[in-house]
Design a protein around this motif. Structure first.
Motif, PDB file in Angstrom:
ATOM      1  N   THR A 116      -0.901   9.360   6.861  1.00 23.74           N
ATOM      2  CA  THR A 116       0.616   9.753   7.155  1.00 23.74           C
ATOM      3  C   THR A 116       0.890  10.582   8.656  1.00 23.74           C
ATOM      4  OG1 THR A 116       0.631   9.649   4.570  1.00 23.74           O
ATOM      5  CG2 THR A 116       2.609  10.705   5.721  1.00 23.74           C
ATOM      6  N   GLU A 135       4.138  16.405   0.253  1.00 27.56           N
ATOM      7  CA  GLU A 135       3.367  16.278  -1.034  1.00 27.56           C
ATOM      8  C   GLU A 135       3.126  17.688  -1.551  1.00 27.56           C
ATOM      9  OE1 GLU A 135      -0.502  15.028   0.662  1.00 27.56           O
ATOM     10  OE2 GLU A 135       0.408  13.571   1.718  1.00 27.56           O
ATOM     11  N   ILE A 147      -4.872  -1.979  -4.108  1.00 26.76           N
ATOM     12  CA  ILE A 147      -4.222  -1.159  -3.096  1.00 26.76           C
ATOM     13  C   ILE A 147      -2.686  -1.537  -3.273  1.00 26.76           C
ATOM     14  CG2 ILE A 147      -3.634  -0.866  -0.819  1.00 26.76           C
ATOM     15  CD1 ILE A 147      -6.626  -0.001  -1.297  1.00 26.76           C
ATOM     16  N   GLY A 148      -1.910  -0.405  -3.484  1.00 29.66           N
ATOM     17  CA  GLY A 148      -0.355  -0.727  -3.544  1.00 29.66           C
ATOM     18  C   GLY A 148       0.370   0.539  -3.588  1.00 29.66           C
ATOM     19  N   THR A 192      -2.380   3.243  -5.494  1.00 27.26           N
ATOM     20  CA  THR A 192      -3.860   2.834  -5.592  1.00 27.26           C
ATOM     21  C   THR A 192      -4.737   4.092  -6.116  1.00 27.26           C
ATOM     22  OG1 THR A 192      -3.385   2.216  -3.022  1.00 27.26           O
ATOM     23  CG2 THR A 192      -5.797   2.705  -3.594  1.00 27.26           C
ATOM     24  N   LYS A 193      -3.754   5.426  -6.380  1.00 31.78           N
ATOM     25  CA  LYS A 193      -4.525   6.382  -6.918  1.00 31.78           C
ATOM     26  C   LYS A 193      -4.421   6.323  -8.493  1.00 31.78           C
ATOM     27  CE  LYS A 193      -5.541   7.190  -2.654  1.00 31.78           C
ATOM     28  NZ  LYS A 193      -4.400   8.129  -1.640  1.00 31.78           N
ATOM     29  N   SER A 253       0.990  -1.164  -0.075  1.00 30.63           N
ATOM     30  CA  SER A 253      -0.029  -0.023  -0.022  1.00 30.63           C
ATOM     31  C   SER A 253       0.922   1.216   0.142  1.00 30.63           C
ATOM     32  CB  SER A 253      -0.669   0.193   1.116  1.00 30.63           C
ATOM     33  OG  SER A 253      -0.155   0.195   2.324  1.00 30.63           O
ATOM     34  N   GLY A 254       0.297   2.438  -0.189  1.00 33.34           N
ATOM     35  CA  GLY A 254       1.240   3.692   0.108  1.00 33.34           C
ATOM     36  C   GLY A 254       1.637   3.728   1.360  1.00 33.34           C
ATOM     37  N   MET A 255       0.825   3.661   2.206  1.00 33.18           N
ATOM     38  CA  MET A 255       1.078   3.579   3.676  1.00 33.18           C
ATOM     39  C   MET A 255       2.343   2.707   4.012  1.00 33.18           C
ATOM     40  SD  MET A 255      -0.443   5.990   4.639  1.00 33.18           S
ATOM     41  CE  MET A 255       0.419   6.449   6.281  1.00 33.18           C
ATOM     42  N   ILE A 269       5.541   4.395   2.986  1.00 32.29           N
ATOM     43  CA  ILE A 269       6.001   5.432   3.900  1.00 32.29           C
ATOM     44  C   ILE A 269       6.550   4.639   4.967  1.00 32.29           C
ATOM     45  CG2 ILE A 269       5.396   7.559   5.087  1.00 32.29           C
ATOM     46  CD1 ILE A 269       3.009   7.784   3.025  1.00 32.29           C
ATOM     47  N   ASP A 282       6.060  12.547  -1.743  1.00 33.90           N
ATOM     48  CA  ASP A 282       4.813  12.003  -2.087  1.00 33.90           C
ATOM     49  C   ASP A 282       4.341  12.562  -3.175  1.00 33.90           C
ATOM     50  OD1 ASP A 282       2.480  10.692  -2.175  1.00 33.90           O
ATOM     51  OD2 ASP A 282       2.151  10.464  -0.180  1.00 33.90           O
ATOM     52  N   CYS A 312       2.039  11.388  -5.415  1.00 33.33           N
ATOM     53  CA  CYS A 312       0.773  10.767  -5.698  1.00 33.33           C
ATOM     54  C   CYS A 312      -0.119  11.663  -6.349  1.00 33.33           C
ATOM     55  CB  CYS A 312      -0.059  10.667  -4.362  1.00 33.33           C
ATOM     56  SG  CYS A 312      -1.752  10.115  -4.413  1.00 33.33           S
ATOM     57  N   PHE A 313      -0.290  12.935  -6.484  1.00 33.32           N
ATOM     58  CA  PHE A 313      -1.264  13.579  -7.044  1.00 33.32           C
ATOM     59  C   PHE A 313      -0.753  14.148  -8.638  1.00 33.32           C
ATOM     60  CE2 PHE A 313      -1.665  14.817  -2.608  1.00 33.32           C
ATOM     61  CZ  PHE A 313      -2.920  14.142  -2.540  1.00 33.32           C
ATOM     62  N   SER A 358       1.342   6.234  -3.640  1.00 30.85           N
ATOM     63  CA  SER A 358       0.208   5.372  -3.596  1.00 30.85           C
ATOM     64  C   SER A 358      -0.241   4.810  -4.879  1.00 30.85           C
ATOM     65  CB  SER A 358      -0.714   6.256  -2.681  1.00 30.85           C
ATOM     66  OG  SER A 358      -1.930   5.239  -2.675  1.00 30.85           O
ATOM     67  N   PHE A 402      -1.509  13.648   3.590  1.00 29.56           N
ATOM     68  CA  PHE A 402      -2.301  12.618   3.800  1.00 29.56           C
ATOM     69  C   PHE A 402      -2.497  12.410   5.341  1.00 29.56           C
ATOM     70  CE2 PHE A 402      -3.705   8.319   3.425  1.00 29.56           C
ATOM     71  CZ  PHE A 402      -4.816   8.371   2.825  1.00 29.56           C
TER      72      PHE A 402
END
Ligand SMILES: *Cc1c(COP(=O)(O)O)cnc(C)c1O
Length: 398
Positions: free
Chosen positions: A117, A157, A220-221, A210-211, A88-90, A93, A186, A188-189, A208, A114
Motif C-alpha cells: 500500500t 490500519e 486472492i480477493g 485474502t486474509k 485483490s485487497g490492493m 485500495i 483497512d 484486515c486484521f 483484503s 501494508f
C-alpha cells in the motif's frame, strides 16, 4: 435474505445467512454463477437494464449473483450500505483512491501500513499528482498537523502490523469530519467479527479478503464497504469501468469463509492471548507486542474499540537476529511465510522480509528491530504451537 434486517439478528447469524438469494432450484448452499454475461427476455428488457431503469444482471465484470451475495453479506457485517468486491485487497485500495481522488489531492496515511500500500501511494499515486504524508498511527497531533487544505483522505490500519499499535478511530473520525476528508480504515486484521469501524465513525472500509475473510489461504480477493454514494456509486462506477473484479468462484469461497468467521476469529484471539502470555514469561524474550496484554500501552483503547485482539503477535528476542532466525528455523510445522490470516500458523522475520526493502534508518523509525519475530496464530492446538516455538527457544540456549 436478511440483508436489510441488520438490527433483528445477531452478528453470527448474519455471517451465515445475510446476502443469500435462493434461486428456483431451492438450493441450500449458495450457487456459483460462472457466466460472463446474462441473457434478456426481450430487446426492451436489455435496453432497460443497460439504461439502469431495471435492476438485473448484465455482465460479470460488474453484476454477478455470487459476487453480489458476498458483497451483501460483507456490507451487512460491517454495517455499511454498499460493498464492492475486487480481485485483490490492493485492487480495493486502488479502486478507492482512483475513484475518489484526483490530481492535486492529498492523503494523510499511517506510516504503519501494508508495505505494498505504501508503494502504491508513494510511487504510483504520486505519479498521478496525488501526494501522501505518512504519520505515526497513534499520534493524533501528527495527523492533525499533516492536514492540508487539499487533504481528501485519511488512511490507516488498526491494529498495526506487526507491532499491534492501535488508532483511536473515533478521534480520527472527528478530525476527518472537521476537515471534510474521508476516513478510510483497512480492517484486515480484526475483520468485522472483532471491530466495526463504520460504527466508530469511519467512512470507508477496505478488506483484503485474502486474509481472515477466507481464513484458509485459498484465494486472492478484496472489498470496499461504505455508503451508497461513495462506494455504491463512485467506487462501483470505477470498478465497472476499470474492471479489477472478483471472480464468482472466489466470491463463493469468501462467502463460505464468512460463515465460519466468528468462530475462527474467537478461537484465534483466544490462542493468541495464551501465546502472548506464555511468550511474555519466556526468559529468551525481551518484549511482546499484543494489545490483549494489560501491559500494552493502548490496552484500554483496544478493549473499548475491539471485541477481541486478533491473531498477530510480534516479539523481540534478547539474542538479536541470530536468536530470531534460530527460532524460525527450529519450527517443525509452523509455516515460514510472510502471509497471515490463515488457519495455519505462520512465522516471519519482518526485518529481512516484509520490511526488508526499507533502509536501516526507516526500519528503526518503524520499530522493526533485527530481533523481532512475527507470528500469525492459526487454528492448530495452542499447546502444539507453543511446543513448536519452544524448540527454537531451546536451540538458542545451546
Ligand atoms: C495483504 C494485505 C493487503 C493487500 O491484499 P491482497 O489481497 O494481497 O492484494 C492490504 N492490506 C493489508 C493490511 C494486508 O495485510
Amino acid at each position: 435474505m436478511f440483508t436489510n434486517d441488520q438490527d433483528e439478528y445477531e452478528f453470527a447469524t448474519l455471517a451465515v445467512r445475510a446476502g443469500q438469494q435462493r434461486t428456483g432450484e431451492r438450493e441450500q448452499s449458495e450457487p456459483i454463477f460462472p457466466t460472463s454475461s446474462f441473457v434478456f427476455t426481450s430487446a426492451a428488457q436489455a435496453a432497460a437494464c443497460f439504461a439502469g431503469e431495471e435492476a438485473g444482471n448484465i455482465y460479470s465484470r460488474f453484476t454477478n449473483p455470487t459476487v453480489r451475495a458476498f458483497e451483501n453479506r460483507l456490507a451487512t457485517l460491517e454495517g455499511g450500505e454498499s460493498c464492492v468486491a475486487t480481485s485483490s485487497g490492493m485492487a480495493a485500495i486502488l479502486a478507492t483512491c482512483l475513484s475518489l481522488l484526483k490530481s492535486g489531492d492529498h492523503i494523510v496515511s499511517s506510516k504503519d501500513i501494508f508495505g505494498t500500500t505504501r508503494v502504491l501511494f508513494n510511487k504510483y499515486l504520486a505519479r498521478l499528482g496525488i501526494e501522501t504524508t505518512f504519520v505515526p498511527l497513534a499520534q493524533l497531533a501528527a495527523w492533525e498537523s499533516a492536514l492540508r487544505p487539499n487533504t481528501r483522505l485519511l488512511f490507516l490500519e488498526t491494529p498495526s502490523n506487526p507491532l499491534n499499535e492501535i488508532a483511536d478511530i473515533g478521534q480520527l473520525s472527528n478530525l476527518a469530519q472537521a476537515h471534510q476528508c474521508l476516513l478510510v480504515v483497512d480492517n484486515c486484521f480484526c475483520t468485522p467479527a472483532l471491530q466495526r469501524p463504520l460504527k466508530l465513525g469511519a467512512d470507508i472500509i477496505i478488506h483484503s479478503a485474502t486474509k481472515y475473510l477466507d481464513g484458509q489461504g485459498r484465494c486472492i480477493g478484496g472489498a470496499i464497504v461504505g455508503d451508497r454514494q461513495w462506494v455504491g456509486e463512485e467506487v462501483f462506477g470505477f470498478l465497472r469501468t476499470a474492471g479489477p473484479s472478483m471472480s464468482p468462484f472466489n466470491a463463493w469461497v469468501f462467502l463460505k469463509g464468512l460463515e465460519t468467521l466468528v468462530l475462527r476469529m474467537e478461537a484465534i484471539s483466544q490462542s493468541a492471548q495464551l501465546l502472548a502470555e506464555w511468550l511474555k514469561e519466556r526468559p529468551e524474550v525481551s518484549k511482546v507486542y499484543y494489545a490483549g496484554l494489560p501491559s500494552h500501552p493502548q490496552h484500554a483503547l483496544a478493549v473499548r474499540q475491539q471485541s477481541g485482539f486478533g491473531g498477530l503477535i510480534a516479539f523481540e528476542l534478547k539474542g538479536g537476529k541470530t536468536a530470531a532466525w534460530t527460532v524460525i528455523d527450529s519450527v517443525k510445522f509452523i509455516s515460514i511465510t510472510a502471509n497471515l490470516g490463515d488457519s495455519k500458523t505462520t512465522i516471519a522475520h519482518p526485518a529481512t522480509t516484509t520490511h526488508g526493502r526499507l533502509t536501516t534508518e526507516e526500519r528503526a523509525a518503524a520499530g522493526i528491530s533485527d530481533s523481532l519475530v512475527r507470528v500469525s496464530v492459526g487454528l492448530e492446538a495452542i499447546e502444539d504451537i507453543k511446543r513448536d516455538l519452544q524448540r527454537g527457544f531451546e536451540a538458542i540456549a545451546k
